[in-house]
Motif scaffolding. Structure first.
Motif, PDB file in Angstrom:
ATOM      1  N   LEU A 124     -51.346 -25.373 -88.194  1.00 14.30           N
ATOM      2  CA  LEU A 124     -50.231 -25.378 -89.295  1.00 14.30           C
ATOM      3  C   LEU A 124     -49.743 -23.977 -89.449  1.00 14.30           C
ATOM      4  O   LEU A 124     -50.553 -23.078 -89.807  1.00 14.30           O
ATOM      5  N   VAL A 125     -48.462 -23.879 -89.854  1.00 13.01           N
ATOM      6  CA  VAL A 125     -47.923 -22.696 -90.607  1.00 13.01           C
ATOM      7  C   VAL A 125     -47.496 -23.194 -92.112  1.00 13.01           C
ATOM      8  O   VAL A 125     -46.959 -24.159 -92.137  1.00 13.01           O
ATOM      9  N   ILE A 126     -48.163 -22.567 -93.172  1.00 14.41           N
ATOM     10  CA  ILE A 126     -47.727 -22.776 -94.494  1.00 14.41           C
ATOM     11  C   ILE A 126     -46.836 -21.730 -94.968  1.00 14.41           C
ATOM     12  O   ILE A 126     -47.322 -20.332 -94.917  1.00 14.41           O
ATOM     13  N   LEU A 127     -45.802 -21.968 -95.375  1.00 14.34           N
ATOM     14  CA  LEU A 127     -44.842 -20.990 -95.964  1.00 14.34           C
ATOM     15  C   LEU A 127     -44.858 -21.145 -97.512  1.00 14.34           C
ATOM     16  O   LEU A 127     -44.336 -22.224 -98.120  1.00 14.34           O
ATOM     17  N   ASP A 128     -45.419 -20.019 -98.328  1.00  9.32           N
ATOM     18  CA  ASP A 128     -45.501 -20.329 -99.729  1.00  9.32           C
ATOM     19  C   ASP A 128     -44.129 -19.325-100.346  1.00  9.32           C
ATOM     20  O   ASP A 128     -43.964 -18.229 -99.874  1.00  9.32           O
ATOM     21  N   ILE A 129     -43.446 -19.919-101.091  1.00 14.37           N
ATOM     22  CA  ILE A 129     -42.350 -19.273-101.658  1.00 14.37           C
ATOM     23  C   ILE A 129     -42.676 -19.449-103.014  1.00 14.37           C
ATOM     24  O   ILE A 129     -43.047 -20.270-104.016  1.00 14.37           O
ATOM     25  N   TYR A 130     -42.429 -17.999-103.774  1.00 14.49           N
ATOM     26  CA  TYR A 130     -42.681 -17.949-105.015  1.00 14.49           C
ATOM     27  C   TYR A 130     -41.675 -17.869-106.139  1.00 14.49           C
ATOM     28  O   TYR A 130     -40.494 -17.746-105.449  1.00 14.49           O
ATOM     29  N   LYS A 131     -41.912 -18.294-107.278  1.00 18.16           N
ATOM     30  CA  LYS A 131     -40.874 -18.399-108.426  1.00 18.16           C
ATOM     31  C   LYS A 131     -39.826 -17.040-108.296  1.00 18.16           C
ATOM     32  O   LYS A 131     -40.472 -16.047-108.450  1.00 18.16           O
ATOM     33  N   GLY A 132     -38.588 -17.173-108.200  1.00 20.43           N
ATOM     34  CA  GLY A 132     -37.750 -15.636-108.097  1.00 20.43           C
ATOM     35  C   GLY A 132     -37.299 -15.326-109.507  1.00 20.43           C
ATOM     36  O   GLY A 132     -37.189 -15.985-110.534  1.00 20.43           O
ATOM     37  N   GLU A 133     -37.337 -14.058-109.641  1.00 19.33           N
ATOM     38  CA  GLU A 133     -36.507 -13.581-110.778  1.00 19.33           C
ATOM     39  C   GLU A 133     -35.326 -12.954-110.682  1.00 19.33           C
ATOM     40  O   GLU A 133     -34.433 -12.666-111.632  1.00 19.33           O
ATOM     41  N   GLU A 134     -34.637 -13.126-109.594  1.00 21.94           N
ATOM     42  CA  GLU A 134     -33.234 -12.737-109.002  1.00 21.94           C
ATOM     43  C   GLU A 134     -32.414 -13.944-108.985  1.00 21.94           C
ATOM     44  O   GLU A 134     -31.530 -13.845-107.913  1.00 21.94           O
ATOM     45  N   THR A 135     -32.484 -14.849-109.704  1.00 23.94           N
ATOM     46  CA  THR A 135     -31.851 -15.977-109.194  1.00 23.94           C
ATOM     47  C   THR A 135     -30.158 -15.602-109.489  1.00 23.94           C
ATOM     48  O   THR A 135     -29.940 -14.988-110.524  1.00 23.94           O
ATOM     49  N   PRO A 136     -29.393 -16.536-108.834  1.00 25.46           N
ATOM     50  CA  PRO A 136     -29.652 -17.543-107.944  1.00 25.46           C
ATOM     51  C   PRO A 136     -29.720 -17.237-106.584  1.00 25.46           C
ATOM     52  O   PRO A 136     -29.390 -16.174-106.100  1.00 25.46           O
ATOM     53  N   TYR A 137     -30.854 -17.748-105.845  1.00 30.86           N
ATOM     54  CA  TYR A 137     -31.112 -17.748-104.371  1.00 30.86           C
ATOM     55  C   TYR A 137     -30.296 -18.532-103.535  1.00 30.86           C
ATOM     56  O   TYR A 137     -30.384 -19.753-103.781  1.00 30.86           O
ATOM     57  N   TYR A 138     -29.372 -18.062-102.669  1.00 30.02           N
ATOM     58  CA  TYR A 138     -28.365 -18.896-101.903  1.00 30.02           C
ATOM     59  C   TYR A 138     -28.885 -19.105-100.649  1.00 30.02           C
ATOM     60  O   TYR A 138     -29.412 -18.011 -99.997  1.00 30.02           O
ATOM     61  N   TYR A 139     -28.484 -20.088 -99.903  1.00 30.03           N
ATOM     62  CA  TYR A 139     -28.464 -20.333 -98.331  1.00 30.03           C
ATOM     63  C   TYR A 139     -27.210 -19.970 -98.002  1.00 30.03           C
ATOM     64  O   TYR A 139     -26.046 -20.368 -98.395  1.00 30.03           O
ATOM     65  N   SER A 140     -27.052 -18.952 -96.919  1.00 32.60           N
ATOM     66  CA  SER A 140     -25.963 -18.602 -96.348  1.00 32.60           C
ATOM     67  C   SER A 140     -25.823 -18.977 -94.965  1.00 32.60           C
ATOM     68  O   SER A 140     -26.858 -18.661 -93.970  1.00 32.60           O
ATOM     69  N   GLY A 141     -24.927 -19.817 -94.560  1.00 33.02           N
ATOM     70  CA  GLY A 141     -24.573 -20.278 -93.316  1.00 33.02           C
ATOM     71  C   GLY A 141     -23.581 -21.441 -93.075  1.00 33.02           C
ATOM     72  O   GLY A 141     -23.536 -22.362 -94.159  1.00 33.02           O
ATOM     73  N   ASP A 142     -23.317 -21.769 -91.806  1.00 33.45           N
ATOM     74  CA  ASP A 142     -22.497 -22.693 -91.536  1.00 33.45           C
ATOM     75  C   ASP A 142     -21.080 -22.634 -92.392  1.00 33.45           C
ATOM     76  O   ASP A 142     -20.360 -23.540 -92.865  1.00 33.45           O
ATOM     77  N   GLY A 143     -20.827 -21.427 -92.735  1.00 37.13           N
ATOM     78  CA  GLY A 143     -19.412 -21.116 -93.611  1.00 37.13           C
ATOM     79  C   GLY A 143     -19.638 -21.337 -95.054  1.00 37.13           C
ATOM     80  O   GLY A 143     -18.728 -21.319 -95.640  1.00 37.13           O
ATOM     81  N   VAL A 144     -21.056 -21.509 -95.795  1.00 35.84           N
ATOM     82  CA  VAL A 144     -21.077 -21.827 -96.870  1.00 35.84           C
ATOM     83  C   VAL A 144     -22.094 -21.002 -97.324  1.00 35.84           C
ATOM     84  O   VAL A 144     -22.974 -20.464 -96.758  1.00 35.84           O
ATOM     85  N   LEU A 145     -21.935 -20.849 -98.843  1.00 34.70           N
ATOM     86  CA  LEU A 145     -22.919 -20.319 -99.591  1.00 34.70           C
ATOM     87  C   LEU A 145     -23.398 -21.076-100.597  1.00 34.70           C
ATOM     88  O   LEU A 145     -22.553 -21.416-101.601  1.00 34.70           O
ATOM     89  N   GLU A 146     -24.527 -21.658-100.681  1.00 32.61           N
ATOM     90  CA  GLU A 146     -25.062 -22.821-101.329  1.00 32.61           C
ATOM     91  C   GLU A 146     -26.336 -22.457-102.069  1.00 32.61           C
ATOM     92  O   GLU A 146     -27.173 -21.995-101.509  1.00 32.61           O
ATOM     93  N   ALA A 147     -26.698 -22.871-103.402  1.00 30.44           N
ATOM     94  CA  ALA A 147     -27.963 -22.573-103.949  1.00 30.44           C
ATOM     95  C   ALA A 147     -28.430 -24.007-104.274  1.00 30.44           C
ATOM     96  O   ALA A 147     -27.642 -24.994-104.432  1.00 30.44           O
TER      97      ALA A 147
END
Length: 458
Positions: free
Chosen positions: A91-114
């Motif tokens: 298995l591959v486990i991806l650990d994501i840490y609480k960010g300090e530079e919020t908001p973190y956006y997903y960019s793709g499909d012509g949209v920018l969403e948090a």
């Protein structure tokens, strides 16, 4: 192996059977949500039924995961990739840490969403949630932000009056700055604007209604009493408690030498619930107010904004929820004024206030309800559906000090007296004595068991 053992300390996680390279949004939204909230883990190679399937090319998948995060997330959150081998299934486990530079956006499909976490889901952030993330990214909060209002245009008589009553000292103008209510340039912070006598924050209001029945089916025309309050949050506290007292009754029954009181609602509990509602509500939500709704069988205190960490209170043990202060400046002022404690024991106080009442049982235990947009405390009417031998109804705001004074006098005579002996001397039940002591702020038991003793704070 249990999933929680697999991911370690992370309390939030999502599962993916495989890496969906052509549909990165399907899992990148969880990366955004974890970074924007309190962190979490994504497990690749496990089914929705928690069956370990494994990945065919784990090393290649790990490289693609890293590359996609770096190209689709803005800013790039801190993350860690690790492998887990279980019976030859990797298995591959991806650990994501609480960010300090919020908001973190997903960019793709012509949209920018948090995205944010709500319960166990990753959902698109609302406009209000985005504002909150922007403030967090700037390491600030709504109540600490500067307002456009000048201090000389507002009075703070309610603050001065409460400070004098609680501390015995006069409130100095320079304390407005040290309390975080005014900045060095003479502008109110939002916390200062909330506490000013004539608060200019118009959505900081309190709506109170005593409904006729156990629901709102009759509408406002069927309300027995209603009121709307605005102004300083200190005024909202005073007016809210006064509304509750005039709409709640106290039953009592005679004993050999005294009487036992049976309130519909516990003052300590509803005081704590109201304080929490005003101190921790989401003031970024400007289309809603704090509500007190009293029905025949219960009281509900509602405040805008869910749990600060995005969790659902129904899924958690309220006594083990750590304190998270959405409005730290306002909470600190409430602490200085004696309204609340820094250690965040509000849920416990609401519940324990009920536990010493005569008519208390598990069906009368206060409960809590939250979702993405609101938090509600539900406090049952202790006397609803309970018949008493010789009950009498009296207004709840009749002075209740006689028994308290007698308890203090007994302690002064014998600092090691037991509550059972007090009860026998006063002609009431031990539970009544315990309940009164629980509600008295000036009586403490120091130590444990027979080796301890009572102390009275004069």
């Amino acid at each position: 192996m249990e999933i929680k053992d697999l991911i370690g300390e992370a309390t939030e996680y999502d599962k993916k059977l495989r890496l969906e390279e052509k549909r990165p949004k399907s899992w990148c939204k969880s990366v955004s949500a974890f970074a924007n909230t309190f962190g979490g883990s994504l497990i690749f190679g496990i089914s929705d039924e928690n069956e370990l399937i494994g990945l065919e090319n784990p090393n290649e998948d790990a490289e693609k995961i890293s590359e996609i995060i770096k190209t689709r997330l803005d800013p790039i959150p801190e993350f860690r990739l690790r492998f887990h081998n279980e019976d030859g299934k990797i298995l591959v486990i991806l650990d994501i840490y609480k960010g300090e530079e919020t908001p973190y956006y997903y960019s793709g499909d012509g949209v920018l969403e948090a995205y944010v976490r709500v319960g166990n889901e990753s959902v698109k952030a609302t406009a209000t949630e985005l504002k909150r993330l922007v403030l967090r990214g700037r390491n600030t909060t709504y109540d600490s932000q500067n307002s456009p209002y000048r201090v000389e245009d507002f009075a703070f008589s309610k603050l001065r009056e409460r400070y004098k009553k609680w501390t015995g000292n006069s409130f100095d103008d320079k304390d407005l700055i040290s309390f975080g209510l005014v900045n060095e340039k003479g502008y109110l912070t939002n916390a200062g604007a909330l506490i000013a006598d004539e608060s200019p924050i118009r959505w900081s209001r309190l709506f109170c209604t005593r409904w006729n029945g156990v629901n709102k089916s009759g509408g406002t025309l069927d309300a027995l009493d209603d009121a709307e309050y605005e102004g300083s949050v200190i005024s909202l506290i005073d007016n809210g408690e006064a509304f509750i007292k005039r709409n709640a009754k106290m039953q009592w029954r005679k004993t050999a030498n005294s009487r036992e009181e049976m309130p519909e609602y516990v003052e300590r509990s509803y005081h704590e619930a109201l304080i929490n509602a005003l101190a921790h509500r989401d003031y970024l939500v400007n289309g809603s107010e704090v509500h007190i709704d009293i029905y025949d069988d219960r009281m509900e205190i509602y405040s805008p904004g869910g749990m600060p960490d995005g969790s659902i209170i129904q899924d958690r043990d309220p006594l083990s929820v750590p304190s998270t202060r959405r409005n730290p400046v306002l909470a600190d002022v409430f602490n200085r004024l004696g309204y609340m404690e820094r250690k965040g024991s509000g849920f416990g106080k609401i519940i324990s206030g009920y536990e010493f009442q005569i008519n208390y049982n598990e069906s009368k235990k206060p409960s809590f309800r939250s979702d993405r947009y609101q938090f509600t405390v539900i406090m049952p009417n202790l006397n609803y559906g309970v018949s008493q031998d010789v009950p009498q109804d009296v207004p709840q705001d009749v002075p209740q000090d006689d028994l308290n004074i007698q308890i203090v006098n007994l302690i002064r005579k014998d600092i090691k007296i037991s509550t059972a002996k007090m009860a026998k001397s006063l002609g009431v039940s031990t539970k009544t004595v315990q309940r009164h002591i629980k509600e008295m702020d000036n009586v403490y038991y120091v130590g444990r068991g027979f080796s301890g003793h009572w102390e009275i704070k004069e």
